[in-house]
Design a protein around this motif. Structure first.
Motif, PDB file in Angstrom:
ATOM      1  N   MET A 184       0.848  -1.169   0.000  1.00 41.39           N
ATOM      2  CA  MET A 184       0.000   0.000   0.000  1.00 41.39           C
ATOM      3  C   MET A 184       0.899   1.239   0.000  1.00 41.39           C
ATOM      4  SD  MET A 184      -3.064   0.902   2.654  1.00 41.39           S
ATOM      5  CE  MET A 184      -4.058  -0.490   2.251  1.00 41.39           C
ATOM      6  N   ASN A 185       0.695   2.138  -0.927  1.00 45.46           N
ATOM      7  CA  ASN A 185       1.553   3.308  -1.015  1.00 45.46           C
ATOM      8  C   ASN A 185       0.971   4.474  -0.215  1.00 45.46           C
ATOM      9  OD1 ASN A 185      -0.548   4.190  -2.586  1.00 45.46           O
ATOM     10  ND2 ASN A 185       0.540   4.034  -4.512  1.00 45.46           N
ATOM     11  N   ARG A 186       1.764   5.525  -0.082  1.00 46.67           N
ATOM     12  CA  ARG A 186       1.372   6.664   0.751  1.00 46.67           C
ATOM     13  C   ARG A 186       0.150   7.392   0.215  1.00 46.67           C
ATOM     14  NH1 ARG A 186       6.115   9.103   4.018  1.00 46.67           N
ATOM     15  NH2 ARG A 186       7.510   7.326   4.069  1.00 46.67           N
ATOM     16  N   ALA A 187       0.016   7.465  -1.090  1.00 51.29           N
ATOM     17  CA  ALA A 187      -1.131   8.156  -1.680  1.00 51.29           C
ATOM     18  C   ALA A 187      -2.432   7.436  -1.329  1.00 51.29           C
ATOM     19  CB  ALA A 187      -0.974   8.245  -3.193  1.00 51.29           C
ATOM     20  N   LYS A 188      -2.400   6.125  -1.353  1.00 54.60           N
ATOM     21  CA  LYS A 188      -3.595   5.345  -1.022  1.00 54.60           C
ATOM     22  C   LYS A 188      -3.940   5.488   0.463  1.00 54.60           C
ATOM     23  CE  LYS A 188      -5.577   1.072  -2.529  1.00 54.60           C
ATOM     24  NZ  LYS A 188      -5.352  -0.195  -3.188  1.00 54.60           N
ATOM     25  N   ILE A 189      -2.917   5.492   1.312  1.00 54.93           N
ATOM     26  CA  ILE A 189      -3.140   5.675   2.748  1.00 54.93           C
ATOM     27  C   ILE A 189      -3.740   7.055   2.998  1.00 54.93           C
ATOM     28  CG2 ILE A 189      -1.977   5.921   4.969  1.00 54.93           C
ATOM     29  CD1 ILE A 189      -0.005   3.772   4.014  1.00 54.93           C
ATOM     30  N   GLN A 190      -3.208   8.075   2.331  1.00 53.88           N
ATOM     31  CA  GLN A 190      -3.734   9.433   2.500  1.00 53.88           C
ATOM     32  C   GLN A 190      -5.181   9.518   2.029  1.00 53.88           C
ATOM     33  OE1 GLN A 190      -2.080  11.817   4.175  1.00 53.88           O
ATOM     34  NE2 GLN A 190      -4.008  12.928   4.080  1.00 53.88           N
ATOM     35  N   ASP A 191      -5.537   8.794   0.965  1.00 52.97           N
ATOM     36  CA  ASP A 191      -6.928   8.753   0.505  1.00 52.97           C
ATOM     37  C   ASP A 191      -7.830   8.165   1.577  1.00 52.97           C
ATOM     38  OD1 ASP A 191      -6.264   9.875  -1.915  1.00 52.97           O
ATOM     39  OD2 ASP A 191      -6.183   7.952  -2.991  1.00 52.97           O
ATOM     40  N   TYR A 192      -7.391   7.083   2.217  1.00 51.89           N
ATOM     41  CA  TYR A 192      -8.177   6.480   3.298  1.00 51.89           C
ATOM     42  C   TYR A 192      -8.341   7.452   4.464  1.00 51.89           C
ATOM     43  CZ  TYR A 192      -7.918   1.869   1.108  1.00 51.89           C
ATOM     44  OH  TYR A 192      -8.032   0.812   0.258  1.00 51.89           O
ATOM     45  N   ILE A 193      -7.287   8.166   4.801  1.00 51.69           N
ATOM     46  CA  ILE A 193      -7.356   9.140   5.902  1.00 51.69           C
ATOM     47  C   ILE A 193      -8.342  10.248   5.561  1.00 51.69           C
ATOM     48  CG2 ILE A 193      -6.038  10.911   7.129  1.00 51.69           C
ATOM     49  CD1 ILE A 193      -3.605   9.012   6.926  1.00 51.69           C
ATOM     50  N   ASP A 194      -8.300  10.740   4.333  1.00 49.98           N
ATOM     51  CA  ASP A 194      -9.219  11.796   3.907  1.00 49.98           C
ATOM     52  C   ASP A 194     -10.669  11.321   3.937  1.00 49.98           C
ATOM     53  OD1 ASP A 194      -7.037  13.440   3.549  1.00 49.98           O
ATOM     54  OD2 ASP A 194      -6.914  13.086   1.374  1.00 49.98           O
ATOM     55  N   GLN A 195     -10.911  10.091   3.499  1.00 54.85           N
ATOM     56  CA  GLN A 195     -12.264   9.535   3.531  1.00 54.85           C
ATOM     57  C   GLN A 195     -12.776   9.435   4.961  1.00 54.85           C
ATOM     58  OE1 GLN A 195     -12.095   5.766   1.572  1.00 54.85           O
ATOM     59  NE2 GLN A 195     -11.949   6.647  -0.492  1.00 54.85           N
ATOM     60  N   ARG A 196     -11.899   9.001   5.863  1.00 55.04           N
ATOM     61  CA  ARG A 196     -12.294   8.859   7.280  1.00 55.04           C
ATOM     62  C   ARG A 196     -12.605  10.220   7.891  1.00 55.04           C
ATOM     63  NH1 ARG A 196     -15.016   6.253  10.798  1.00 55.04           N
ATOM     64  NH2 ARG A 196     -14.083   6.202  12.849  1.00 55.04           N
ATOM     65  N   GLU A 197     -11.828  11.239   7.560  1.00 51.33           N
ATOM     66  CA  GLU A 197     -12.086  12.577   8.073  1.00 51.33           C
ATOM     67  C   GLU A 197     -13.413  13.124   7.556  1.00 51.33           C
ATOM     68  OE1 GLU A 197      -8.716  15.029   7.225  1.00 51.33           O
ATOM     69  OE2 GLU A 197      -7.503  14.088   8.797  1.00 51.33           O
ATOM     70  N   GLU A 198     -13.746  12.834   6.303  1.00 57.64           N
ATOM     71  CA  GLU A 198     -15.025  13.268   5.750  1.00 57.64           C
ATOM     72  C   GLU A 198     -16.188  12.581   6.458  1.00 57.64           C
ATOM     73  OE1 GLU A 198     -15.030  12.619   1.555  1.00 57.64           O
ATOM     74  OE2 GLU A 198     -13.349  13.990   1.210  1.00 57.64           O
ATOM     75  N   GLN A 199     -16.032  11.303   6.789  1.00 58.31           N
ATOM     76  CA  GLN A 199     -17.081  10.577   7.488  1.00 58.31           C
ATOM     77  C   GLN A 199     -17.284  11.119   8.899  1.00 58.31           C
ATOM     78  OE1 GLN A 199     -15.670   6.576   7.376  1.00 58.31           O
ATOM     79  NE2 GLN A 199     -16.383   6.196   5.286  1.00 58.31           N
ATOM     80  N   ARG A 200     -16.184  11.465   9.576  1.00 56.19           N
ATOM     81  CA  ARG A 200     -16.258  11.946  10.956  1.00 56.19           C
ATOM     82  C   ARG A 200     -16.658  13.414  11.058  1.00 56.19           C
ATOM     83  NH1 ARG A 200     -14.207   9.315  15.232  1.00 56.19           N
ATOM     84  NH2 ARG A 200     -13.686  11.284  16.189  1.00 56.19           N
ATOM     85  N   ALA A 201     -16.643  14.158   9.954  1.00 59.12           N
ATOM     86  CA  ALA A 201     -16.894  15.591   9.999  1.00 59.12           C
ATOM     87  C   ALA A 201     -18.270  15.920  10.560  1.00 59.12           C
ATOM     88  CB  ALA A 201     -16.736  16.180   8.600  1.00 59.12           C
ATOM     89  N   ASP A 202     -19.257  15.099  10.293  1.00 60.40           N
ATOM     90  CA  ASP A 202     -20.613  15.373  10.745  1.00 60.40           C
ATOM     91  C   ASP A 202     -20.930  14.773  12.111  1.00 60.40           C
ATOM     92  OD1 ASP A 202     -21.046  16.709   8.375  1.00 60.40           O
ATOM     93  OD2 ASP A 202     -21.789  14.913   7.355  1.00 60.40           O
TER      94      ASP A 202
END
Length: 181
Positions: free
Chosen positions: A1-19
């Motif tokens: 798993m590369n860093r770009a894919k990990i960063q995508d997962y982190i961004d998705q998780r932050e979007e889910q937690r935003a609300d």
């Protein structure tokens, strides 16, 4: 798993937690997080950010009397501590150990903050036993196989078979009714 894919997962998780959690400041030291009141006790090097706290907060932290947030590598880390009057108090997580935590577990000179939970939520313990509805419990017992040794088995006999290159294996055959050994 590369860093770009990990960063995508982190961004998705932050979007889910935003609300999930909403920060509302009442004044400089008092605020609410999803309607739950908190008070800012200490802030070192401008370490407190309500929006970042809301992003990292979890419901499990509402059982602690004090929450310490420290910054390391641009990440907010949260840890809870109990007051002596709390029924879940244990000395390792007591208010007296906050200073030790800051010196031993946090980065040297990092920005941090301490908040006090004005309305502590103490989780109820589930009672297991006679009171309440009974849940089906499956108990499994393992039985040891009580088989006699190979020589003492009545209807079987073992035979060595060469499997090649100095290897052997044993094959168990069913005896014929008339044969004796």
């Amino acid at each position: 798993m590369n860093r770009a894919k990990i960063q995508d997962y982190i961004d998705q998780r932050e979007e889910q937690r935003a609300d999930l959690y909403h920060f509302t400041a009442q004044d400089h030291t008092r605020f609410t997080l999803n309607g739950h009141p908190y008070e800012l006790v200490k802030e070192y090097r401008d370490g407190f950010s309500g929006e970042e706290l809301a992003k990292r907060f979890s419901n499990i932290l509402s059982k602690y009397d004090y929450i310490v947030g420290d910054w390391g590598y641009d990440q907010l880390r949260l840890k809870g501590f109990y007051d002596k009057s709390n029924p879940q108090f244990n000395p390792e997580q007591g208010v007296d150990t906050i200073e030790d935590y800051l010196y031993e577990d946090c980065n040297f000179g990092c920005a941090y903050f301490i908040i006090h939970n004005d309305d502590v939520w103490v989780p109820r313990r589930r009672r297991r036993g006679k009171k309440g509805p009974k849940s089906p419990v499956i108990k499994e017992r393992r039985r040891k196989l009580k088989q006699p040794g190979v020589r003492h088995r009545r209807h079987q006999h073992a035979e060595r078979v060469k499997a090649g290159n100095h290897q052997q294996k044993f094959v168990i055959h069913k005896r014929r009714q008339g044969a004796k050994k």
